[in-house]
Design an enzyme around this catalytic site. Structure first.
Site, PDB file in Angstrom:
ATOM      1  N   SER A  97      47.720   2.587  24.760  1.00 29.49           N
ATOM      2  CA  SER A  97      48.970   1.936  25.146  1.00 29.49           C
ATOM      3  C   SER A  97      49.345   0.840  24.140  1.00 29.49           C
ATOM      4  O   SER A  97      49.558   1.117  22.965  1.00 29.49           O
ATOM      5  CB  SER A  97      48.846   1.396  26.572  1.00 29.49           C
ATOM      6  OG  SER A  97      50.106   1.111  27.139  1.00 29.49           O
ATOM      7  N   ASP A 194      58.685 -11.949  27.028  1.00 30.45           N
ATOM      8  CA  ASP A 194      59.062 -10.744  26.293  1.00 30.45           C
ATOM      9  C   ASP A 194      59.732  -9.742  27.231  1.00 30.45           C
ATOM     10  O   ASP A 194      60.716  -9.098  26.862  1.00 30.45           O
ATOM     11  CB  ASP A 194      57.826 -10.121  25.649  1.00 30.45           C
ATOM     12  CG  ASP A 194      58.173  -8.914  24.794  1.00 30.45           C
ATOM     13  OD1 ASP A 194      58.578  -9.107  23.639  1.00 30.45           O
ATOM     14  OD2 ASP A 194      58.067  -7.785  25.295  1.00 30.45           O
ATOM     15  N   HIS A 262      48.162   7.425  32.969  1.00 28.51           N
ATOM     16  CA  HIS A 262      48.295   6.615  31.757  1.00 28.51           C
ATOM     17  C   HIS A 262      46.947   6.072  31.285  1.00 28.51           C
ATOM     18  O   HIS A 262      46.692   6.024  30.085  1.00 28.51           O
ATOM     19  CB  HIS A 262      49.266   5.468  32.037  1.00 28.51           C
ATOM     20  CG  HIS A 262      49.531   4.592  30.858  1.00 28.51           C
ATOM     21  ND1 HIS A 262      49.922   5.080  29.624  1.00 28.51           N
ATOM     22  CD2 HIS A 262      49.450   3.231  30.709  1.00 28.51           C
ATOM     23  CE1 HIS A 262      50.080   4.078  28.783  1.00 28.51           C
ATOM     24  NE2 HIS A 262      49.803   2.946  29.402  1.00 28.51           N
TER      25      HIS A 262
END
Length: 283
Positions: A97, A194, A262
């Protein structure tokens, strides 16, 4: 597990005493120790099949924080840390990731430092925003640190916003107690800031992506053997990502792990261990 010296000031763990070198990078809100099960499996019972380095990325675990997120900074710090550990010996770099994007940038910008690459469930493109992590970020920010009486108290409170015990445990590994107070060990404020950028998120972006907000000049491809692991139940890697992946990493081989989401290395650890052992054996 023992700590490895880290002149670049990134916190690391090591495993194994001899054999080819392999370094691991975790994902967002992770830590190097999340790779321990895989690292132990790759280095073998006697620790002689490989030597592993597990790195806490900047803003994560016990590594220093940064003022603003940058994949180039992450990649440079990783390359310096691995160079201090391995010297001129060849290294296989594995990243999941966020760590997978960092690994790709490191291999493209510092190709002399790496022999092989393994990218886990991420593609070299912009994901536009951090909406998939928005709930995690909000839940972490909402936890009343000043009211916590114990880790059990934190777990019970956090279960109200994140019912999946596996995800909750993964996120709460970042919670640390110092005396009578609690704090997030990861740089949660930086990630939240962010995420608030929406489509301008630098974490969701990829500097060499065709649609990047501020793309870097086209890099020379990384020619080393590259393994691309994707979880069949994830959705982070799409068929249309293959062309760009091959442009940047022409020796890439994609492997889709059935039944994995994931967090491929958590869902299918034995498959990942055996696949990495085969990658290390490639000449």
């Amino acid at each position: 597990m023992t700590r490895a010296p880290s002149p670049a000031a990134l916190h690391t763990l090591t495993a194994g005493s001899s054999g080819p070198r392999i370094a691991f990078l975790h994902g967002l809100f992770g830590q190097g120790r999340n790779w321990q099960q895989i690292a132990k499996g790759v280095v073998g019972e006697g620790g002689s099949d490989a030597r592993a380095l597990m790195i806490d990325l900047p803003d994560h675990g016990r590594s220093p924080w940064t003022d603003d997120f940058s994949y180039e900074t992450y990649a440079a710090r990783v390359a310096d840390t691995i160079s201090a550990w391995a010297g001129d010996e060849p290294v296989t770099l594995v990243g999941h990731s966020l760590g997978g994007k960092t690994a790709m940038i490191a291999a493209l910008q510092h190709p002399a430092g790496f022999e092989k690459l393994c990218v886990v469930d991420i593609a070299p493109r912009s994901y536009h925003n951090l909406h998939r992590f928005a709930g995690y970020i909000a839940g972490m920010q909402a936890l009343p640190l000043e009211e916590l009486t114990s880790r059990r108290d934190a777990e019970e409170r956090f279960a109200q916003v994140e019912p999946d015990p596996g995800v909750a445990a993964f996120l709460l590994q970042n919670l640390r107690r110092a005396g009578d107070s609690w704090a997030w060990q990861c740089n949660l404020q930086l990630v939240a800031r962010d995420a608030a950028r929406g489509s301008a998120s630098r974490i969701a972006d990829f500097p060499y992506a065709v649609n990047a907000g501020d793309p870097l000049p086209a890099p020379s491809p990384f020619g080393g053997p590259t393994l691309w692991l994707a979880g069949s139940e994830s959705g982070y890697v799409a068929d249309e990502d293959t062309e760009r992946m091959r442009e940047l990493f022409p020796a890439v081989r994609k492997v889709t792990v059935k039944g994995a989401g994931h967090w491929v290395h958590t869902d299918s650890p034995q498959v990942v261990i055996e696949t990495l052992r085969r990658l290390l054996a490639v000449r």
